[in-house]
Scaffold this motif. Structure first.
Motif, PDB file in Angstrom:
ATOM      1  N   ASN A 176      31.858  28.782  38.026  1.00  0.00           N
ATOM      2  CA  ASN A 176      31.943  30.232  38.184  1.00  0.00           C
ATOM      3  C   ASN A 176      33.147  30.847  37.465  1.00  0.00           C
ATOM      4  O   ASN A 176      33.516  31.988  37.730  1.00  0.00           O
ATOM      5  N   TYR A 215      35.139  32.503  34.333  1.00  0.00           N
ATOM      6  CA  TYR A 215      34.967  33.247  33.111  1.00  0.00           C
ATOM      7  C   TYR A 215      36.164  32.984  32.197  1.00  0.00           C
ATOM      8  O   TYR A 215      37.226  32.567  32.653  1.00  0.00           O
ATOM      9  N   TYR A 269      43.639  37.984  26.411  1.00  0.00           N
ATOM     10  CA  TYR A 269      44.494  39.162  26.420  1.00  0.00           C
ATOM     11  C   TYR A 269      45.476  39.084  25.255  1.00  0.00           C
ATOM     12  O   TYR A 269      45.845  38.000  24.811  1.00  0.00           O
ATOM     13  N   GLN A 303      35.938  39.017  26.937  1.00  0.00           N
ATOM     14  CA  GLN A 303      35.616  38.089  28.020  1.00  0.00           C
ATOM     15  C   GLN A 303      34.227  37.531  27.803  1.00  0.00           C
ATOM     16  O   GLN A 303      33.327  38.250  27.328  1.00  0.00           O
ATOM     17  N   TYR A 340      46.753  35.369  24.936  1.00  0.00           N
ATOM     18  CA  TYR A 340      46.592  34.519  26.104  1.00  0.00           C
ATOM     19  C   TYR A 340      45.116  34.245  26.365  1.00  0.00           C
ATOM     20  O   TYR A 340      44.284  35.153  26.359  1.00  0.00           O
ATOM     21  N   GLY A 387      39.221  31.632  34.951  1.00  0.00           N
ATOM     22  CA  GLY A 387      39.249  31.698  36.405  1.00  0.00           C
ATOM     23  C   GLY A 387      38.092  32.507  36.946  1.00  0.00           C
ATOM     24  O   GLY A 387      37.416  33.230  36.219  1.00  0.00           O
ATOM     25  N   PRO A 388      37.881  32.390  38.250  1.00  0.00           N
ATOM     26  CA  PRO A 388      36.754  33.068  38.867  1.00  0.00           C
ATOM     27  C   PRO A 388      37.109  34.403  39.515  1.00  0.00           C
ATOM     28  O   PRO A 388      36.251  35.220  39.722  1.00  0.00           O
ATOM     29  N   THR A 389      38.347  34.580  39.850  1.00  0.00           N
ATOM     30  CA  THR A 389      38.693  35.734  40.664  1.00  0.00           C
ATOM     31  C   THR A 389      39.597  36.687  39.909  1.00  0.00           C
ATOM     32  O   THR A 389      39.885  36.493  38.751  1.00  0.00           O
ATOM     33  N   GLY A 390      40.050  37.705  40.627  1.00  0.00           N
ATOM     34  CA  GLY A 390      40.781  38.763  39.971  1.00  0.00           C
ATOM     35  C   GLY A 390      42.121  38.385  39.396  1.00  0.00           C
ATOM     36  O   GLY A 390      42.453  38.780  38.293  1.00  0.00           O
ATOM     37  N   LYS A 391      42.897  37.609  40.145  1.00  0.00           N
ATOM     38  CA  LYS A 391      44.255  37.382  39.667  1.00  0.00           C
ATOM     39  C   LYS A 391      44.221  36.590  38.363  1.00  0.00           C
ATOM     40  O   LYS A 391      43.394  35.712  38.160  1.00  0.00           O
ATOM     41  N   LEU A 392      45.106  36.959  37.474  1.00  0.00           N
ATOM     42  CA  LEU A 392      45.187  36.304  36.181  1.00  0.00           C
ATOM     43  C   LEU A 392      46.349  35.323  36.202  1.00  0.00           C
ATOM     44  O   LEU A 392      47.468  35.684  36.550  1.00  0.00           O
ATOM     45  N   PHE A 423      48.517  33.387  33.860  1.00  0.00           N
ATOM     46  CA  PHE A 423      48.901  33.288  32.461  1.00  0.00           C
ATOM     47  C   PHE A 423      49.602  31.959  32.210  1.00  0.00           C
ATOM     48  O   PHE A 423      50.566  31.604  32.881  1.00  0.00           O
ATOM     49  N   GLY A 424      49.091  31.237  31.226  1.00  0.00           N
ATOM     50  CA  GLY A 424      49.771  30.038  30.765  1.00  0.00           C
ATOM     51  C   GLY A 424      50.574  30.404  29.536  1.00  0.00           C
ATOM     52  O   GLY A 424      50.839  31.567  29.269  1.00  0.00           O
ATOM     53  N   TYR A 431      46.859  45.101  40.905  1.00  0.00           N
ATOM     54  CA  TYR A 431      47.540  43.819  40.796  1.00  0.00           C
ATOM     55  C   TYR A 431      48.979  44.062  40.349  1.00  0.00           C
ATOM     56  O   TYR A 431      49.249  44.957  39.559  1.00  0.00           O
ATOM     57  N   TYR A 471      52.333  42.049  38.574  1.00  0.00           N
ATOM     58  CA  TYR A 471      52.800  40.888  37.839  1.00  0.00           C
ATOM     59  C   TYR A 471      54.277  41.057  37.502  1.00  0.00           C
ATOM     60  O   TYR A 471      54.757  42.167  37.298  1.00  0.00           O
ATOM     61  N   ASP A 530      56.045  34.088  30.567  1.00  0.00           N
ATOM     62  CA  ASP A 530      54.699  34.630  30.668  1.00  0.00           C
ATOM     63  C   ASP A 530      54.571  35.434  31.959  1.00  0.00           C
ATOM     64  O   ASP A 530      55.296  35.180  32.917  1.00  0.00           O
ATOM     65  N   PRO A 531      53.677  36.381  32.002  1.00  0.00           N
ATOM     66  CA  PRO A 531      53.488  37.148  33.245  1.00  0.00           C
ATOM     67  C   PRO A 531      53.087  36.245  34.408  1.00  0.00           C
ATOM     68  O   PRO A 531      52.294  35.320  34.239  1.00  0.00           O
ATOM     69  N   PHE A 567      51.620  36.294  38.370  1.00  0.00           N
ATOM     70  CA  PHE A 567      50.927  37.108  39.368  1.00  0.00           C
ATOM     71  C   PHE A 567      51.734  37.146  40.658  1.00  0.00           C
ATOM     72  O   PHE A 567      52.204  36.114  41.151  1.00  0.00           O
ATOM     73  N   ASP A 589      44.898  38.985  47.431  1.00  0.00           N
ATOM     74  CA  ASP A 589      45.384  37.709  46.953  1.00  0.00           C
ATOM     75  C   ASP A 589      46.908  37.764  46.875  1.00  0.00           C
ATOM     76  O   ASP A 589      47.499  38.848  46.756  1.00  0.00           O
ATOM     77  N   TYR A 603      36.339  43.607  42.328  1.00  0.00           N
ATOM     78  CA  TYR A 603      37.056  42.330  42.385  1.00  0.00           C
ATOM     79  C   TYR A 603      36.109  41.188  42.039  1.00  0.00           C
ATOM     80  O   TYR A 603      36.202  40.095  42.542  1.00  0.00           O
ATOM     81  N   ALA A 659      34.574  38.605  39.198  1.00  0.00           N
ATOM     82  CA  ALA A 659      35.030  37.960  37.969  1.00  0.00           C
ATOM     83  C   ALA A 659      34.330  38.508  36.739  1.00  0.00           C
ATOM     84  O   ALA A 659      34.880  38.505  35.653  1.00  0.00           O
ATOM     85  N   ASP A 707      35.769  42.606  36.613  1.00  0.00           N
ATOM     86  CA  ASP A 707      37.096  43.058  37.010  1.00  0.00           C
ATOM     87  C   ASP A 707      38.084  43.043  35.865  1.00  0.00           C
ATOM     88  O   ASP A 707      39.208  42.595  36.030  1.00  0.00           O
ATOM     89  N   GLN A 751      41.016  43.788  33.857  1.00  0.00           N
ATOM     90  CA  GLN A 751      42.254  44.398  34.311  1.00  0.00           C
ATOM     91  C   GLN A 751      42.905  45.181  33.176  1.00  0.00           C
ATOM     92  O   GLN A 751      43.053  44.676  32.065  1.00  0.00           O
TER      93      GLN A 751
END
Lengths: 108, 115
Positions: free
Chosen positions: A30, A32, A36, A49, A87, A91-96, A98-99, B33, B35, B42-43, B45, B56, B97, B99, B102, B104
């Protein structure tokens, strides 16, 4: 969350096509794949995306092979203003999460 | 098109002081959100809210708190500031919210300097 690996830096010249590959071997069903762009002291900007196959918009293309363990961001005919950090996020959810991104330097 | 608004854009505080950062999402966006991006990093969360409820939580220090109000704007409150809190703080907003939807959109950021 899947860990991503991308080159730390890349150089290119104006007018060239740039391809940045991101590895995400443990991507989940799940998840995506989102890319960025970030300029110094600015907020990240959404580029593209995708989930599978190929996605294209007005600024880039995203190629995702069938196994989804990697993805390639393609920027056609880059200009000096494309110099930025790119970047790859998975991930599946809202929070990003970043690596380490790829710093693209476009030269004249 | 309207973008995410953050205020103030720059903030200078002394150690142990408090700071409040504000974020106004894109109209009709219901998710916010936060950050943090330190120098050369890097940013990272911190926290997110969906429909005024915390959705979250990331690496947000206990000294920080945040909330989303009825008009969907959000505030990040930071107390007992430390030198290491000096960073760019970005707010982002999205519609929903999920995937797949959403995307951002980030604001210009607030640069916090702790002296």
């Amino acid at each position: 969350l899947a860990k991503t690996t991308q080159p730390i830096s890349m150089d290119s010249y104006e007018g060239q096509e740039v391809n940045i590959t991101c590895s995400h071997n443990n991507i989940a069903t799940n998840d995506y794949i989102t890319w960025y762009q970030q300029f110094p002291s600015q907020g990240p900007r959404f580029i593209i995306q995708g989930y599978k196959t190929k996605v294209t918009n007005e600024v880039a293309s995203l190629f995702i092979p069938a196994d989804r363990k990697s993805s390639t961001l393609s920027l056609p005919r880059v200009s000096l203003s494309d110099t930025a950090v790119y970047y790859c996020l998975v991930g599946p959810t809202g929070k990003l999460i970043f690596g380490q991104g790829t710093t693209l330097q476009v030269k004249p | 098109a309207a973008g995410v608004i953050q205020s103030p854009r720059h903030l200078i505080k002394e150690k142990r002081e408090t700071a409040t950062l504000k974020c106004y999402p894109i109209p009709r966006h219901d998710t916010v959100y936060w950050y943090q991006q330190g120098p050369g990093q890097d940013p990272q969360f911190l926290i997110s809210f969906y429909e005024k409820m915390q959705s979250d939580k990331g690496s947000i220090p206990d000294r920080f708190s945040a909330q989303q109000f009825s008009d969907y704007h959000s505030e990040l409150n930071m107390s007992s500031l430390e030198l290491g809190d000096s960073a760019l703080y970005f707010c982002a907003s999205s519609l929903g919210y999920s995937a797949s939807t959403d995307t951002q959109y980030f604001g210009p950021g607030t640069r916090l300097t702790v002296l």
